[in-house]
Design a protein around this motif. Structure first.
Motif, PDB file in Angstrom:
ATOM      1  N   LYS A 146      46.026  -1.661  61.211  1.00 21.21           N
ATOM      2  CA  LYS A 146      45.802  -2.688  60.406  1.00 21.21           C
ATOM      3  C   LYS A 146      47.044  -3.517  60.333  1.00 21.21           C
ATOM      4  N   GLY A 147      46.840  -4.976  60.527  1.00 18.97           N
ATOM      5  CA  GLY A 147      47.853  -5.827  60.585  1.00 18.97           C
ATOM      6  C   GLY A 147      48.512  -5.998  61.889  1.00 18.97           C
ATOM      7  N   THR A 148      47.839  -5.693  62.913  1.00 19.08           N
ATOM      8  CA  THR A 148      48.190  -6.093  64.219  1.00 19.08           C
ATOM      9  C   THR A 148      48.176  -7.441  64.677  1.00 19.08           C
ATOM     10  N   TRP A 149      47.233  -7.937  64.327  1.00 17.25           N
ATOM     11  CA  TRP A 149      47.062  -9.452  64.544  1.00 17.25           C
ATOM     12  C   TRP A 149      48.212 -10.307  63.806  1.00 17.25           C
ATOM     13  N   ASP A 150      48.398  -9.946  62.442  1.00 19.83           N
ATOM     14  CA  ASP A 150      49.467 -10.510  61.985  1.00 19.83           C
ATOM     15  C   ASP A 150      50.749 -10.415  62.404  1.00 19.83           C
ATOM     16  N   TRP A 151      51.117  -9.180  63.027  1.00 15.42           N
ATOM     17  CA  TRP A 151      52.363  -9.001  63.734  1.00 15.42           C
ATOM     18  C   TRP A 151      52.504  -9.937  64.870  1.00 15.42           C
ATOM     19  N   PHE A 152      51.483  -9.999  65.761  1.00 13.29           N
ATOM     20  CA  PHE A 152      51.389 -11.023  66.908  1.00 13.29           C
ATOM     21  C   PHE A 152      51.821 -12.315  66.452  1.00 13.29           C
ATOM     22  N   MET A 153      51.076 -12.858  65.130  1.00 14.10           N
ATOM     23  CA  MET A 153      51.235 -14.110  64.642  1.00 14.10           C
ATOM     24  C   MET A 153      52.548 -14.441  64.431  1.00 14.10           C
ATOM     25  N   ASP A 154      53.396 -13.451  63.733  1.00 15.26           N
ATOM     26  CA  ASP A 154      54.635 -13.510  63.199  1.00 15.26           C
ATOM     27  C   ASP A 154      55.539 -13.469  64.604  1.00 15.26           C
ATOM     28  N   ASN A 155      55.352 -12.958  65.730  1.00 16.60           N
ATOM     29  CA  ASN A 155      56.072 -12.938  66.742  1.00 16.60           C
ATOM     30  C   ASN A 155      55.651 -13.596  68.093  1.00 16.60           C
ATOM     31  N   GLY A 156      55.353 -14.986  67.685  1.00 19.73           N
ATOM     32  CA  GLY A 156      54.953 -15.900  68.690  1.00 19.73           C
ATOM     33  C   GLY A 156      53.494 -16.139  68.962  1.00 19.73           C
ATOM     34  N   GLY A 157      52.680 -15.515  68.588  1.00 19.02           N
ATOM     35  CA  GLY A 157      51.313 -15.328  68.907  1.00 19.02           C
ATOM     36  C   GLY A 157      50.748 -15.091  70.348  1.00 19.02           C
ATOM     37  N   ILE A 158      49.636 -15.356  70.784  1.00 14.46           N
ATOM     38  CA  ILE A 158      49.190 -15.229  72.040  1.00 14.46           C
ATOM     39  C   ILE A 158      48.861 -16.440  72.589  1.00 14.46           C
ATOM     40  N   THR A 159      49.443 -16.948  73.508  1.00 13.83           N
ATOM     41  CA  THR A 159      49.391 -18.320  73.710  1.00 13.83           C
ATOM     42  C   THR A 159      48.351 -18.601  74.973  1.00 13.83           C
ATOM     43  N   ASP A 160      47.874 -19.814  75.327  1.00 11.73           N
ATOM     44  CA  ASP A 160      47.331 -20.169  76.278  1.00 11.73           C
ATOM     45  C   ASP A 160      47.967 -20.093  77.572  1.00 11.73           C
ATOM     46  N   GLU A 161      49.278 -20.417  77.663  1.00 11.66           N
ATOM     47  CA  GLU A 161      50.078 -20.185  78.928  1.00 11.66           C
ATOM     48  C   GLU A 161      50.102 -18.745  79.133  1.00 11.66           C
ATOM     49  N   GLN A 162      50.210 -17.571  78.289  1.00 15.99           N
ATOM     50  CA  GLN A 162      50.160 -16.397  78.731  1.00 15.99           C
ATOM     51  C   GLN A 162      48.777 -16.003  79.264  1.00 15.99           C
ATOM     52  N   VAL A 163      47.929 -16.560  78.791  1.00 13.86           N
ATOM     53  CA  VAL A 163      46.657 -16.168  79.216  1.00 13.86           C
ATOM     54  C   VAL A 163      46.496 -16.634  80.754  1.00 13.86           C
ATOM     55  N   GLN A 164      46.960 -17.700  81.041  1.00 20.09           N
ATOM     56  CA  GLN A 164      46.808 -18.308  82.375  1.00 20.09           C
ATOM     57  C   GLN A 164      47.697 -17.442  83.398  1.00 20.09           C
ATOM     58  N   GLN A 165      48.820 -17.051  82.817  1.00 16.89           N
ATOM     59  CA  GLN A 165      49.734 -16.038  83.613  1.00 16.89           C
ATOM     60  C   GLN A 165      49.061 -14.838  83.977  1.00 16.89           C
ATOM     61  N   VAL A 166      48.347 -14.210  82.773  1.00 18.82           N
ATOM     62  CA  VAL A 166      47.530 -12.793  83.032  1.00 18.82           C
ATOM     63  C   VAL A 166      46.412 -13.117  83.984  1.00 18.82           C
ATOM     64  N   LEU A 167      45.347 -14.099  83.507  1.00 20.88           N
ATOM     65  CA  LEU A 167      44.150 -14.319  84.269  1.00 20.88           C
ATOM     66  C   LEU A 167      44.152 -14.988  85.387  1.00 20.88           C
ATOM     67  N   GLY A 168      45.305 -15.901  85.443  1.00 18.42           N
ATOM     68  CA  GLY A 168      45.265 -16.776  86.766  1.00 18.42           C
ATOM     69  C   GLY A 168      44.534 -17.864  86.423  1.00 18.42           C
ATOM     70  N   VAL A 169      44.011 -17.887  85.336  1.00 16.67           N
ATOM     71  CA  VAL A 169      43.085 -19.446  85.155  1.00 16.67           C
ATOM     72  C   VAL A 169      43.622 -19.942  83.817  1.00 16.67           C
ATOM     73  N   SER A 170      43.430 -21.253  83.329  1.00 17.55           N
ATOM     74  CA  SER A 170      43.821 -21.680  82.147  1.00 17.55           C
ATOM     75  C   SER A 170      42.859 -21.074  80.970  1.00 17.55           C
ATOM     76  N   ALA A 171      43.202 -20.948  79.780  1.00 11.23           N
ATOM     77  CA  ALA A 171      42.416 -20.513  78.729  1.00 11.23           C
ATOM     78  C   ALA A 171      41.064 -21.714  78.532  1.00 11.23           C
ATOM     79  N   ASP A 172      39.869 -21.085  78.473  1.00 11.76           N
ATOM     80  CA  ASP A 172      39.044 -22.161  78.049  1.00 11.76           C
ATOM     81  C   ASP A 172      39.133 -22.748  76.619  1.00 11.76           C
ATOM     82  N   ASP A 173      40.136 -23.743  76.390  1.00 10.71           N
ATOM     83  CA  ASP A 173      40.234 -24.421  75.165  1.00 10.71           C
ATOM     84  C   ASP A 173      39.592 -25.959  75.168  1.00 10.71           C
ATOM     85  N   THR A 174      38.907 -25.984  76.092  1.00 11.16           N
ATOM     86  CA  THR A 174      38.363 -27.471  76.307  1.00 11.16           C
ATOM     87  C   THR A 174      37.060 -27.578  75.652  1.00 11.16           C
TER      88      THR A 174
END
Length: 389
Positions: free
Chosen positions: A301-329
């Motif tokens: 419990k609190g894992t998501w809060d930890w991520f948010m307190d430490n920079g979150g999980i960004t769309d740029e990181q999604v693109q690096q992992v998946l090779g495609v841009s995050a679907d934020d359109t």
């Protein structure tokens, strides 16, 4: 259409006029003034005590934004969802009022197109589930898995939720740009069935989660209209059920556990890469994925809060992992409502409605209407695939 089709009793017509006025949020004084009659006369008309004259009906239909056909046609179904939403405490907001009216107008347009084309809507609804005593989240988990089995989905991830709602269940689904805080609306009427409006301005994973939430209301609290606002978590049992149902339906327990084991095998810590892979597989947001892992005891419990307190999980990181841009359109307004569009195109081809009427019925601009019609004409160029019936 024969004269008989228009033979409504004064009581029936009066009730339709009253519902149309309330839906359009017009006072009796304003309506009476538009029809050039006294307010007491309008009251008598709405009560069925005095028959409305044709010129009065024409004036009122223009004021209410309702076609005379919808008011007078005997076999037509009259849609009156707005007064139900107005009964909810949060509906005083202008953005919510607009969304409620828009949903009402889109349902009314679809019903009217069904009438003029002679098409009947097919429903495939599972039985409604009553909320039972005890933990509604456990009931929601159970009901979500039962619905998956009933639909033949088993434990598989859902690639696209809205065709399931619209084509398999027969729910009326629409997507339009709404106020940013309004994620979606749900309403049910015995005459027109279940109806959902999704905010097209939201990214795909949010739209999917909204659809899952509204599906929960369809399953357990079908006859209660609902407005879903992002970031607003009600403590009511109905809201807890809907949130839990949507989560369980989109991320089924066993599959989440299996995929979690697969992606974390050999690792010692839960990383952003793990979350990105899992959320992409299930088509939900990174936050929803982490909260589901917390709920299932797969992470603390609190894992998501930890991520948010430490920079979150960004769309740029999604693109690096998946090779495609995050679907934020955001979606276009043509992304859902496929059945409504098909009906409108067919009515236009048969010269039953004009482009202008089509624009008004679909609540989209003339440019988008022309785009729809051009695409439809291109699809039918080759007669090789012409339907045989």
């Amino acid at each position: 259409m024969s004269k008989l089709d228009y033979e409504l009793s004064p009581v029936q017509l009066g009730e339709r006029l009253k519902v149309a006025r309330e839906t359009a949020n017009v006072t009796q004084d304003a309506a009476a003034k538009a029809a050039l009659i006294a307010r007491t006369t309008l009251v008598s008309i709405e009560k069925g005590q005095r028959a409305a004259r044709l010129e009065e009906i024409q004036a009122l239909s223009r004021l209410y934004g309702v076609s005379i056909n919808a008011l007078l046609r005997r076999e037509s179904i009259f849609v009156d969802l707005v007064p139900r939403f107005r009964s909810l405490p949060e509906t005083g907001d202008s953005g919510i009022e607009h969304a409620a009216r828009l949903l009402n107008d889109l349902v009314r347009a679809e019903v009217e197109l069904e009438n003029i084309l002679g098409v009947k809507k097919t429903y495939n609804y599972p039985a409604e589930k009553n909320l039972l005593p005890g933990d509604v989240r456990k009931q929601a988990e159970h009901d979500a898995q039962n619905l998956r089995n009933w639909l033949g989905l088993g434990e598989a991830p859902i690639q696209s939720l809205f065709p399931i709602l619209e084509l398999q269940l027969g729910v009326r689904v629409y997507s339009r740009k709404l106020d940013s805080k309004v994620a979606g609306l749900f309403a049910y009427d015995d005459n027109v069935g279940a109806c959902i409006l999704i905010n097209a301005s939201h990214r795909k994973d949010r739209r999917t989660q909204t659809g899952g939430h509204e599906l929960g209301h369809f399953i357990a609290t079908r006859r209660q209209p609902e407005i879903y606002q992002d970031g607003k978590y009600e403590n009511s049992r109905e809201e807890r059920y809907a949130n839990a149902f949507g989560s369980a339906f989109l991320t089924p327990t066993r599959t989440v556990m299996e995929k979690f084991k697969e992606v974390t095998t050999g690792g010692t810590h839960l990383t952003r890469r793990h979350i990105i892979l899992l959320s992409g597989f299930f088509g939900v947001s990174r936050q929803a994925m982490v909260l589901r892992l917390e709920e299932l005891g797969l992470t603390k419990k609190g894992t998501w809060d930890w991520f948010m307190d430490n920079g979150g999980i960004t769309d740029e990181q999604v693109q690096q992992v998946l090779g495609v841009s995050a679907d934020d359109t955001p979606a276009t307004e043509l992304a859902q409502s496929s059945r409504l569009f098909l009906l409108a195109i067919e009515a236009w081809k048969k010269n039953l409605i004009s482009e202008g009427q089509m624009s008004e019925m679909l609540k989209i601009g003339r440019e988008k209407v022309r785009q729809l019609l051009d695409e439809a004409e291109e699809d039918e160029v080759n007669d090789l695939f012409k339907l045989s019936y």
